[in-house]
Design a protein around this motif. Structure first.
Motif, PDB file in Angstrom:
ATOM      1  N   UNK A 134      22.674  47.459 -42.834  1.00  0.00           N
ATOM      2  CA  UNK A 134      22.842  47.918 -40.867  1.00  0.00           C
ATOM      3  C   UNK A 134      21.589  48.980 -41.613  1.00  0.00           C
ATOM      4  N   UNK A 135      21.977  50.593 -42.038  1.00  0.00           N
ATOM      5  CA  UNK A 135      21.248  51.303 -41.476  1.00  0.00           C
ATOM      6  C   UNK A 135      19.400  51.218 -42.487  1.00  0.00           C
ATOM      7  N   UNK A 136      18.916  50.450 -43.225  1.00  0.00           N
ATOM      8  CA  UNK A 136      18.472  49.762 -42.988  1.00  0.00           C
ATOM      9  C   UNK A 136      17.698  48.832 -42.230  1.00  0.00           C
ATOM     10  N   UNK A 140      14.031  49.635 -40.219  1.00  0.00           N
ATOM     11  CA  UNK A 140      13.052  48.541 -39.856  1.00  0.00           C
ATOM     12  C   UNK A 140      12.984  48.469 -37.931  1.00  0.00           C
ATOM     13  N   UNK A 141      14.311  48.501 -38.135  1.00  0.00           N
ATOM     14  CA  UNK A 141      13.587  48.545 -36.293  1.00  0.00           C
ATOM     15  C   UNK A 141      13.691  49.006 -35.212  1.00  0.00           C
ATOM     16  N   UNK A 142      13.515  50.459 -35.330  1.00  0.00           N
ATOM     17  CA  UNK A 142      12.900  51.543 -35.546  1.00  0.00           C
ATOM     18  C   UNK A 142      10.980  51.777 -35.863  1.00  0.00           C
ATOM     19  N   UNK A 146       8.178  51.705 -33.226  1.00  0.00           N
ATOM     20  CA  UNK A 146       6.709  52.788 -33.011  1.00  0.00           C
ATOM     21  C   UNK A 146       5.857  51.768 -33.579  1.00  0.00           C
ATOM     22  N   UNK A 147       5.784  51.412 -34.212  1.00  0.00           N
ATOM     23  CA  UNK A 147       4.502  50.243 -34.532  1.00  0.00           C
ATOM     24  C   UNK A 147       3.844  49.315 -33.162  1.00  0.00           C
ATOM     25  N   UNK A 148       4.831  49.010 -32.663  1.00  0.00           N
ATOM     26  CA  UNK A 148       4.474  48.252 -31.432  1.00  0.00           C
ATOM     27  C   UNK A 148       3.950  49.277 -30.205  1.00  0.00           C
ATOM     28  N   UNK A 149       4.456  50.652 -30.689  1.00  0.00           N
ATOM     29  CA  UNK A 149       4.178  51.968 -29.430  1.00  0.00           C
ATOM     30  C   UNK A 149       2.804  52.042 -29.777  1.00  0.00           C
ATOM     31  N   UNK A 150       2.454  52.065 -31.196  1.00  0.00           N
ATOM     32  CA  UNK A 150       0.770  52.552 -31.721  1.00  0.00           C
ATOM     33  C   UNK A 150       0.624  51.130 -31.334  1.00  0.00           C
TER      34      UNK A 150
END
Length: 205
Positions: A134-136, A140-142, A146-150
């Motif tokens: 779950x932490x991984x 990955x979701x975070x 971030x990639x979507x924002x870039x």
């Protein structure tokens, strides 16, 4: 007589605690270690501890919260009723009509319940693995966010560059060509007037 009452109270509390532990195991899949109780612990204190454990278990489980709410609203649902005591004021013919009207849904309901029983419960190892990753998954979701924002920022910058290119290069060049064409037309008109005036002068001579 007093010893008999004390023994009965202790056995009743033990049964309540055992039932509470079984409920906790059925809902949570594990049982928290209970505080060790001695024979000197009063029945009131043990009942308070059991009530505290029940409140903690209810705060962790949505199922228990829903059951408690259902019990507070409809306590009759949790009372055992004898088959001969029909909980209704309707006569036998009305009850029979209701049962016969719903008879077609009984087999489908029974088959659905049977299919639910046939659904295998996932092993605890898989659940533990899902909890471990779950932490991984969150990381990955975070990263994806971030990639979507870039990507969104790059799209905005690309749109701004295209708009500037169209405004400066395309529209600006068109305006420059229009101005140049107008100036050429003025020069051509001036040349024609000069040539016409010279021709008139030559004819007069």
């Amino acid at each position: 007589m007093e010893n008999t009452f004390d023994k009965t109270a202790i056995e009743t509390i033990d049964l309540l605690e055992a039932r509470l532990r079984r409920i906790e195991y059925a809902i949570c899949g594990r049982v928290e270690e209970a505080a060790s109780t001695t024979g000197k612990t009063s029945a009131v204190k043990r009942l308070g501890q059991l009530e505290h454990s029940l409140h903690q278990l209810a705060s962790k489980s949505r199922v228990i919260q829903d059951l408690l709410k259902l019990h507070s609203r409809y306590p009759d649902l949790f009372q055992s009723i004898k088959p001969e005591d029909v909980p209704t004021t309707l006569d036998t013919s009305s009850i029979l009509a209701i049962v016969l009207a719903s008879a077609s849904s009984y087999p489908s309901t029974a088959s659905r319940l049977t299919s639910i029983l046939d659904v295998p419960i996932p092993p605890t190892e898989l659940s533990a693995q899902l909890i471990d990753v779950q932490p991984r998954i969150a990381k990955v979701g975070a990263l994806q966010a971030a990639q979507s924002a870039d990507i969104a920022e790059l799209r905005e910058r690309s749109a701004a560059v295209i708009q500037r290119w169209y405004t400066v290069d395309i529209l600006g060049a068109g305006d420059s060509w229009a101005e140049f064409e107008g100036r050429v037309g003025q020069v051509e008109a001036k040349v024609r007037r000069t040539a016409l005036a010279k021709r008139l002068d030559d004819d007069m001579i």
